[in-house]
Motif scaffolding. Structure first.
Motif, short mmCIF file in Angstrom:
data_model
loop_
_atom_site.label_atom_id
_atom_site.label_comp_id
_atom_site.label_asym_id
_atom_site.label_seq_id
_atom_site.Cartn_x
_atom_site.Cartn_y
_atom_site.Cartn_z
N GLY A 1 2.80 9.41 -5.19
CA GLY A 1 1.73 10.38 -5.07
C GLY A 1 1.88 11.30 -3.87
O GLY A 1 1.06 12.18 -3.66
N ILE A 2 2.93 11.09 -3.09
CA ILE A 2 3.14 11.91 -1.90
C ILE A 2 4.24 12.92 -2.16
O ILE A 2 5.34 12.57 -2.56
CB ILE A 2 3.53 11.02 -0.70
CG1 ILE A 2 2.41 10.00 -0.42
CG2 ILE A 2 3.77 11.87 0.54
CD1 ILE A 2 2.73 9.07 0.73
N VAL B 1 0.84 -1.20 0.00
CA VAL B 1 0.00 0.00 0.00
C VAL B 1 0.87 1.25 0.00
O VAL B 1 0.65 2.20 -0.76
CB VAL B 1 -0.93 0.01 1.23
CG1 VAL B 1 -1.66 1.35 1.33
CG2 VAL B 1 -1.93 -1.13 1.14
N GLY B 2 1.90 1.26 0.85
CA GLY B 2 2.78 2.42 0.93
C GLY B 2 3.53 2.66 -0.37
O GLY B 2 3.72 3.80 -0.80
N ALA B 3 3.97 1.56 -1.02
CA ALA B 3 4.71 1.69 -2.28
C ALA B 3 3.82 2.25 -3.38
O ALA B 3 4.27 3.03 -4.23
CB ALA B 3 5.27 0.33 -2.69
N VAL C 1 3.69 3.55 6.11
CA VAL C 1 4.39 4.83 6.20
C VAL C 1 5.84 4.66 5.74
O VAL C 1 6.36 5.49 4.99
CB VAL C 1 4.35 5.37 7.65
CG1 VAL C 1 5.20 6.63 7.77
CG2 VAL C 1 2.92 5.66 8.07
N PHE C 2 6.48 3.60 6.19
CA PHE C 2 7.87 3.34 5.78
C PHE C 2 7.97 3.22 4.26
O PHE C 2 8.85 3.83 3.63
CB PHE C 2 8.38 2.06 6.42
CG PHE C 2 8.95 2.25 7.80
CD1 PHE C 2 9.99 3.13 8.01
CD2 PHE C 2 8.47 1.52 8.88
CE1 PHE C 2 10.53 3.30 9.28
CE2 PHE C 2 9.00 1.69 10.14
CZ PHE C 2 10.03 2.58 10.35
N ALA C 3 7.10 2.41 3.67
CA ALA C 3 7.17 2.16 2.23
C ALA C 3 6.84 3.41 1.43
O ALA C 3 7.38 3.62 0.34
CB ALA C 3 6.23 1.02 1.84
#
Length: 229
Positions: A24-25, A17-19, A144-146
């Motif tokens: 996009g962030i 999910v994070g990747a 969050v990490f990814a």
């Protein structure tokens, strides 16, 4: 082992999910997340250390452990070898950041009351409550990490599986192998390692935390010698 499997799966899911959200962030939000993780690391680490210091039967053992472990880790250049390995296999040229993220994530996932006590309680009592709680926390953390470091953070999942599996196996083989006293010493040192990672994350001080990892072996060796003699 079902609790550990769920915990590992949550890290993998969170990393995916994070990747997906990674590109996009905006950079300013990634920096904010980076700082938030650093602050969280400081809080978690200091809490683990302070809350377990009163339980220590040997108040200076953690100091000796950090000193000896740090010397051994520096001699072996664990941090440098780890960073160079990640750089070698990194395709995006951001290997050092990935290496820092992995070292912090592995410590956060593995060195904590829920992650260490969870598999022991699961093996002895069949209760996976601690592990399910830890899995929920790791699901959020891994996302969050990814989002900050990329999909490479999924490499922390097999490390967690092996770490918790080791505790589960030891507890299964001998209910007396992991005593409360030994667990307290490991959590004190582990908390300090997480705190050191938080300082690095906030760019306040690069403690080269991976070089301090051998410190975790000193209490184990001490308790084994104590039992033998």
């Amino acid at each position: 082992m079902i609790g550990t499997i769920v915990n590992t799966g949550c890290i993998i899911l969170g990393s995916i999910v994070g990747a997906v959200l990674h590109r996009g962030i905006k950079e300013k939000y990634k920096t904010m997340l980076y700082d938030a993780l650093g602050l969280a690391s400081l809080a978690i680490g200091l809490n683990a250390t302070v809350s377990h210091l009163p339980e220590s039967e040997y108040p200076v053992l953690f100091i000796v452990s950090l000193a000896l472990g740090g010397v051994v880790g520096t001699r072996l250049d664990i941090d440098g070898r780890f960073q160079r390995t990640v750089n070698r296999f990194s395709k995006d040229g951001d290997g050092r950041n990935l290496g820092q993220g992995l070292s912090l994530a592995i410590l956060l996932y593995c060195i904590g009351p829920l992650s260490m006590l969870g598999p022991v309680i699961s093996a002895l009592n069949g209760d996976n409550t601690f592990l399910y709680t830890n899995a929920t926390l790791d699901l959020v953390s891994s996302a969050v990490f990814a989002s900050t470091y990329g999909f490479g953070m999924v490499l922390a999942a097999p490390v967690l599986f092996l770490w918790q599996g080791l505790f589960y196996l030891v507890a299964t083989l001998s209910s007396h192998a992991v005593s409360n006293a030994l667990m307290a010493e490991l959590l004190i040192i582990g908390g300090l390692l997480i705190t050191a990672s938080g300082l690095s994350q906030l760019r306040l001080k690069d403690c080269k935390t991976l070089n301090l990892l051998p410190a975790l072996l000193v209490p184990i060796a001490w308790f084994l010698l104590k039992a033998a003699f």
